[in-house]
Design a protein around this motif. Structure first.
Motif, PDB file in Angstrom:
ATOM      1  N   ILE A 107       0.887  -1.348   0.141  1.00 49.62           N
ATOM      2  CA  ILE A 107       0.027   0.042   0.042  1.00 49.62           C
ATOM      3  C   ILE A 107       0.974   1.353   0.003  1.00 49.62           C
ATOM      4  CG2 ILE A 107      -1.720   1.397   1.124  1.00 49.62           C
ATOM      5  CD1 ILE A 107      -2.940  -1.177   0.031  1.00 49.62           C
ATOM      6  N   ALA A 108       2.087   1.307   0.909  1.00 50.46           N
ATOM      7  CA  ALA A 108       2.643   2.481   0.924  1.00 50.46           C
ATOM      8  C   ALA A 108       3.337   2.865  -0.287  1.00 50.46           C
ATOM      9  CB  ALA A 108       3.684   2.187   2.010  1.00 50.46           C
ATOM     10  N   LYS A 109       3.785   1.699  -1.100  1.00 48.32           N
ATOM     11  CA  LYS A 109       4.566   1.776  -2.365  1.00 48.32           C
ATOM     12  C   LYS A 109       3.550   2.551  -3.369  1.00 48.32           C
ATOM     13  CE  LYS A 109       7.551  -1.779  -2.797  1.00 48.32           C
ATOM     14  NZ  LYS A 109       7.628  -3.181  -3.101  1.00 48.32           N
ATOM     15  N   ARG A 110       2.193   2.068  -3.459  1.00 50.70           N
ATOM     16  CA  ARG A 110       1.328   2.534  -4.381  1.00 50.70           C
ATOM     17  C   ARG A 110       1.206   4.065  -3.802  1.00 50.70           C
ATOM     18  NH1 ARG A 110      -2.108  -1.555  -6.614  1.00 50.70           N
ATOM     19  NH2 ARG A 110      -3.218   0.154  -7.719  1.00 50.70           N
ATOM     20  N   VAL A 111       0.867   4.313  -2.617  1.00 47.46           N
ATOM     21  CA  VAL A 111       0.516   5.851  -2.216  1.00 47.46           C
ATOM     22  C   VAL A 111       1.626   6.499  -2.760  1.00 47.46           C
ATOM     23  CG1 VAL A 111      -0.035   7.219  -0.226  1.00 47.46           C
ATOM     24  CG2 VAL A 111      -1.221   4.902  -0.338  1.00 47.46           C
ATOM     25  N   ALA A 112       2.810   6.070  -2.340  1.00 46.19           N
ATOM     26  CA  ALA A 112       3.879   7.142  -3.024  1.00 46.19           C
ATOM     27  C   ALA A 112       3.794   7.303  -4.393  1.00 46.19           C
ATOM     28  CB  ALA A 112       5.228   6.488  -2.638  1.00 46.19           C
ATOM     29  N   LYS A 113       3.594   6.247  -5.274  1.00 44.84           N
ATOM     30  CA  LYS A 113       3.530   6.365  -6.558  1.00 44.84           C
ATOM     31  C   LYS A 113       2.419   7.186  -7.090  1.00 44.84           C
ATOM     32  CE  LYS A 113       4.277   3.430 -10.628  1.00 44.84           C
ATOM     33  NZ  LYS A 113       3.755   2.318 -11.175  1.00 44.84           N
ATOM     34  N   GLU A 114       1.370   7.201  -6.374  1.00 42.13           N
ATOM     35  CA  GLU A 114       0.050   8.101  -6.735  1.00 42.13           C
ATOM     36  C   GLU A 114       0.401   9.618  -6.459  1.00 42.13           C
ATOM     37  OE1 GLU A 114      -3.132   7.899  -7.619  1.00 42.13           O
ATOM     38  OE2 GLU A 114      -2.694   5.762  -8.334  1.00 42.13           O
ATOM     39  N   LEU A 115       1.191   9.842  -5.348  1.00 43.63           N
ATOM     40  CA  LEU A 115       1.592  11.102  -4.863  1.00 43.63           C
ATOM     41  C   LEU A 115       2.970  11.676  -5.483  1.00 43.63           C
ATOM     42  CD1 LEU A 115       0.499  10.977  -1.263  1.00 43.63           C
ATOM     43  CD2 LEU A 115      -0.887  11.710  -3.094  1.00 43.63           C
ATOM     44  N   GLY A 116       3.501  10.858  -6.316  1.00 47.90           N
ATOM     45  CA  GLY A 116       5.027  11.084  -6.722  1.00 47.90           C
ATOM     46  C   GLY A 116       5.960  11.538  -5.531  1.00 47.90           C
ATOM     47  N   CYS A 117       5.892  10.802  -4.366  1.00 47.96           N
ATOM     48  CA  CYS A 117       6.976  11.050  -3.461  1.00 47.96           C
ATOM     49  C   CYS A 117       7.534   9.751  -3.245  1.00 47.96           C
ATOM     50  CB  CYS A 117       6.614  11.472  -2.239  1.00 47.96           C
ATOM     51  SG  CYS A 117       5.129  10.921  -1.362  1.00 47.96           S
ATOM     52  N   ILE A 118       8.675   9.613  -2.639  1.00 47.38           N
ATOM     53  CA  ILE A 118       9.451   8.401  -2.161  1.00 47.38           C
ATOM     54  C   ILE A 118       8.875   7.700  -0.999  1.00 47.38           C
ATOM     55  CG2 ILE A 118      11.658   7.882  -1.089  1.00 47.38           C
ATOM     56  CD1 ILE A 118      13.029  10.029  -2.565  1.00 47.38           C
ATOM     57  N   TYR A 119       8.857   6.279  -1.558  1.00 46.57           N
ATOM     58  CA  TYR A 119       8.728   5.343  -0.331  1.00 46.57           C
ATOM     59  C   TYR A 119       9.812   4.535   0.232  1.00 46.57           C
ATOM     60  CZ  TYR A 119       7.641   0.548   1.268  1.00 46.57           C
ATOM     61  OH  TYR A 119       7.703  -0.591   2.194  1.00 46.57           O
ATOM     62  N   VAL A 120       9.698   4.867   1.708  1.00 50.21           N
ATOM     63  CA  VAL A 120      10.851   4.214   2.607  1.00 50.21           C
ATOM     64  C   VAL A 120      10.247   3.207   3.477  1.00 50.21           C
ATOM     65  CG1 VAL A 120      12.472   4.980   4.312  1.00 50.21           C
ATOM     66  CG2 VAL A 120      11.716   6.668   2.629  1.00 50.21           C
ATOM     67  N   ASP A 121      10.989   2.051   3.299  1.00 50.73           N
ATOM     68  CA  ASP A 121      10.571   0.980   3.829  1.00 50.73           C
ATOM     69  C   ASP A 121      11.395   0.482   4.948  1.00 50.73           C
ATOM     70  OD1 ASP A 121      10.427  -1.784   4.807  1.00 50.73           O
ATOM     71  OD2 ASP A 121      10.824  -2.661   2.661  1.00 50.73           O
TER      72      ASP A 121
END
Ligand code: DC
Length: 229
Positions: free
Chosen positions: A22-36
């Motif tokens: 989910i976090a990866k997809r949200v980051a993509k939608e918003l154009g920001c970086i996903y940090v795991d």
């Protein structure tokens, strides 16, 4: 999204709730970086395992963790975790490493080191960060905080299916038992235990598929962010 403003989104929850997907997809939608952030704890766990340190040897973990130089970078938006100069992405997603990560992340020295790195990232750039203590400790001022959960049986079944899809052997009962153990350890440790931040919105994904969960979370994100204008 206003590109000049730094937005921090925190997604916390137990193992297997679907946070990273989910976090990866949200980051993509918003154009920001996903940090795991789990991957950072996993990299530390890998280092400790390779060093032959036992999960219950707190002194050895405190001493040894200083020798781990963990950094993260982003290539084509994907996180690359580097451990003492080596890209270790390929070694992080095993049950052995996950269990060691859960055990060694109770250590204050391990946490101090990794939290610092995570906070620096959130300060520098807009991030969607997932973990256990993001809304409570790492990014307490995050504009959006989500607590993503699902029932233990549902999470165990998801993990089980992931293994089967990868063609790896899996034992559903053992996975469920390990998830229960990890939940308990993550929620009961002294430092930064997994808990819902007071201002986090709880989303239970037990009866939702990925698309439905994503839709729900994006609606929460949009509502929070538009309320800031
Ligand atoms: O999310 P994950 O399964 O990759 O995380 C592995 C372990 O790392 C988890 O059991 C607890 C620990 N962890 C943590 O203590 N704090 C975080 N922010 C992320 C993970």
């Amino acid at each position: 999204m206003d590109n000049n403003r730094i937005i921090n989104i925190a997604i916390d929850g137990p193992a297997g709730a679907g946070k990273s997907t989910i976090a990866k997809r949200v980051a993509k939608e918003l154009g920001c970086i996903y940090v795991d952030t789990g991957a950072m704890y996993r990299a530390m766990a890998l280092f400790l395992l390779r060093s032959g340190i036992a999960a219950d040897d707190a002194d050895a973990i405190s001493r040894k963790c200083r020798e781990a130089d963990i950094s993260i970078s982003f290539e084509n938006g994907e996180q690359v975790v580097t451990l003492n100069g080596e890209n270790v992405n390929a070694y992080l997603r095993t049950e052995e490493v996950g269990n060691m990560a859960s055990a060694s992340s109770v250590n204050g020295d391990v946490r101090e080191k990794l939290v610092e790195l995570q906070q620096a990232l959130g300060k520098k750039t807009s991030v969607v960060m997932d973990g256990r203590d993001i809304g409570t400790v790492v990014l307490p001022d995050a504009q959006v905080k989500i607590y993503l959960t699902a029932g233990v049986e549902v999470r165990a079944m998801r993990r089980y299916k992931e293994y089967l899809e990868k063609g790896e052997p899996a034992d559903l009962a053992a996975i469920e038992e390990q998830i229960r153990e990890r939940d308990w350890r993550d929620m009961h440790r002294d430092i930064s235990p997994l808990r819902k931040a007071d201002d986090a919105v709880e989303v239970d994904s037990s009866d939702l598929n990925i698309e439905e969960t994503l839709e729900k979370i994006l609606a929460i994100v949009e509502e929070k962010i538009s309320g800031m204008n």
